[in-house]
Design an enzyme around this catalytic site. Sequence first.
Site, mmCIF file in Angstrom:
data_model
loop_
_atom_site.group_PDB
_atom_site.id
_atom_site.type_symbol
_atom_site.label_atom_id
_atom_site.label_comp_id
_atom_site.label_asym_id
_atom_site.label_seq_id
_atom_site.Cartn_x
_atom_site.Cartn_y
_atom_site.Cartn_z
ATOM 1 N N HIS A 1 -8.338 15.823 18.173
ATOM 2 C CA HIS A 1 -8.449 14.402 17.838
ATOM 3 C C HIS A 1 -7.876 13.516 18.938
ATOM 4 O O HIS A 1 -8.436 12.468 19.260
ATOM 5 C CB HIS A 1 -7.735 14.121 16.519
ATOM 6 C CG HIS A 1 -7.829 12.695 16.084
ATOM 7 N ND1 HIS A 1 -8.879 12.207 15.326
ATOM 8 C CD2 HIS A 1 -7.010 11.631 16.309
ATOM 9 C CE1 HIS A 1 -8.701 10.911 15.116
ATOM 10 N NE2 HIS A 1 -7.587 10.543 15.684
ATOM 11 N N HIS B 1 -12.461 9.279 10.221
ATOM 12 C CA HIS B 1 -11.314 9.609 9.372
ATOM 13 C C HIS B 1 -11.811 10.582 8.307
ATOM 14 O O HIS B 1 -11.623 10.376 7.111
ATOM 15 C CB HIS B 1 -10.701 8.353 8.751
ATOM 16 C CG HIS B 1 -9.211 8.312 8.881
ATOM 17 N ND1 HIS B 1 -8.364 8.081 7.825
ATOM 18 C CD2 HIS B 1 -8.406 8.502 9.949
ATOM 19 C CE1 HIS B 1 -7.102 8.103 8.242
ATOM 20 N NE2 HIS B 1 -7.108 8.364 9.522
ATOM 21 N N GLU C 1 2.443 9.467 11.122
ATOM 22 C CA GLU C 1 1.321 8.560 11.315
ATOM 23 C C GLU C 1 1.350 7.435 10.280
ATOM 24 O O GLU C 1 0.306 6.939 9.834
ATOM 25 C CB GLU C 1 0.001 9.339 11.275
ATOM 26 C CG GLU C 1 -0.118 10.293 12.458
ATOM 27 C CD GLU C 1 -1.365 11.164 12.448
ATOM 28 O OE1 GLU C 1 -2.241 10.947 11.576
ATOM 29 O OE2 GLU C 1 -1.467 12.056 13.300
#
Length: 758
Positions: A57, A108, A326
């Site tokens: 990612h 996502h 995050e």
Amino acid sequence: MTVHNDTVEAAQATPELEQPWEELGLKEDEYGRIREILGRRPTDAELTAYSVMWSEHCSYKSSKTHLRYFGQTATEEMNSKILAGIGENAGVVDIGDGDAVTFRVESHNSPSFVEPYQGAATGIGGIVRDIMAMGARPIAVMDQLRFGPADAPDTKRVLPGVVSGIGGYGNSLGLPNIGGETVFDEAYLGNPLVNALAVGTLKVEDLKLAFASGTGNKVMLFGSRTGLDGIGGVSVLGSANFEEGEERKLPSVQVGDPFAEKVLIEACLELYGAGVVDGIQDLGGGGLACATAELAAAGDGGMRVNLDNVPLRAENMTAAEILASESQERMCAVVAPENLDKFYDICAKWDVTAAEIGEVIDEKDRYVVYHNGEVVVDAPASTIDEGPVYERPFARPEWQDELQRLQPVERPEDLKQALLDMVSSPALCSRDFITKQFDRYVRGNTVKAQYSDAGVLRINEETGRGVAVSADASGRYAKLDPNMGARLALAEAYRNVAVTGAKPVAVTNCLNFGSPENTDVMWQFREAVHGLADGAVELGIPVSGGNVSFYNQTGDEPILPTPVVGVLGVIEDVHQAIGHDLGTVDEPEVLVVLGETKDEFGGSIWQQVSGGGLNGLPPQVDLADEEKLAEFFVGNTGLTAAHDVSEGGLAQAVIEMLLRAGKGVDLDLSKVHEDDFVALFSESASRAVVATTADRVDALLIRADELGIPAATIGATDDSAELTVGGVSLAISELYEAWSQTLPELFGHAVGANSVVE
């Protein structure tokens, strides 16, 4: 209580300590490479930082080698209007008169399967912060959604939560959702795709970039406090395959607060306006480790970070947890010491928490992190930021030839029933159940959204200049031929923008694929990249940026290769934007099909709905034809409606134009194709249906002829409120009923999950 730290000093003293590198998603050789870089074993914090930053990612380690093709093929002329391109948080395009627009689409996917509401909500939040990090005001969002079969139990779990998350976050931010796409296919069962797109506007001179420079400048963390949510979120989840039962990995999914993001947007814009920010980076995938390491790697010095100053919302967090969290709604800025007071004042005005967590140091590329007064990270920033580059093996699958053999296409025995089956299918039915959960007109600059080929926004209230944005993809086409599939996605997005009257100027993308360790998948990926890059060159518009999402599969079964392609266009006067609803004028409207219709059913919706499976070749697109079609629409003020022809063919396009018109039409398709079935359901590219009044038909046909575009008149609207074609007639009300009821019947259990915006 003092949190135990695995310090650099301790790491030097215990070189053989076993570490959980595999659990963090690293390969054995990658762990060995980290030890080689550091000259010792990594600390817990270093291991965490490398693991999140070297994830697929964050690092693009399996895709970099192919993504370079975009830069190798783009011309200087194509890139002349790109102010920020590939590698930045979002692409920024100069649209003239000092105005610039930034847009980006990002995945996502995995978090949205694990926890649909928060996964989708924080996807919106993250893409909006990418736009903020360019110095822009976010002005709209869009979404690209892929789910398993519409009647599958897990789709009934995932879809309502995803839709509610998108609406709950975007509506709360006060951002209009101006369009999107929802696709259902068996291939996405267990691995839905949730791709979020955002658009922002700024003045050319207000562009911001992510870098840390100026020795002594301060590193400021501002926004929400840092917690335990999202640790190993998109960075680790996005580099893993899902197995049955893994939808309960809740701690890995971030938790969003759109109201915190709303004030963060306003605080950022005031900070930019005050001129107190030298560099800016959002915190998303990879958390603080990513933001600070990227800023340091891109700057002219190094960086010292003190985690003791990070505002926390959980007790006893380790250095590794603080770096990897995050948690949402956070930004990182580089600020000169003389501007600190002003920075703090503006943050306080907006009730945004701000803290000085570090400074730029005069040691190029050095990245040092302290926690509890001890050094827990001491590494070259560039080695954390860049990651390895893999030349993954790829090969054309052995099964590709067999897949591309078109099986006999089943023709309908009952045309009326076929039309009803198509419009009511999950592939083509109304998306009102989804889109009415989104606010489309907040901020007052939305010109076209629902029931439009592209979202159209006014950018400049004085001149009327605006932009049109569309994002499209067909995994079915791409499975049959990934190069052509990517070209078709580009062509459709380009065409959707063009039929509104806008001129396409830039491309973005989100490339969703299975495991890069699968040679079939890597071949698909390489082919799609080349198809998109070469297609952009043929159209003469630049790829301004993109995103890659790998490991989209359940077990060993990858999803359909899904290259989502977004196109941005500029329209000089939004008052001239063309819609696709008929009936906007009092007199009859003549319908004309532009473009050539061929017998092309590979990957089509007819093939899917009629039970023909997936086989054959997708429609073959010549992008020169798309250019001609786009040229037809620029400045053409004689049209009363226009609609691209794509999924479902001409039948779907005409029906969608009639559904809200209160009109009917008797179609004569003999000039479109000798076979009415082909004329109705073929998905040949580079086509559109346009409408105009009788007195303007000749001028329309002359313009098409001058551009070399085949054109065929197929009928005129009447007051019958019926569609007549091929010897059968259907009431538009019957078509509307079939089209509108499918999703409410499937997902009615979720009504009330989110407020409906009329």
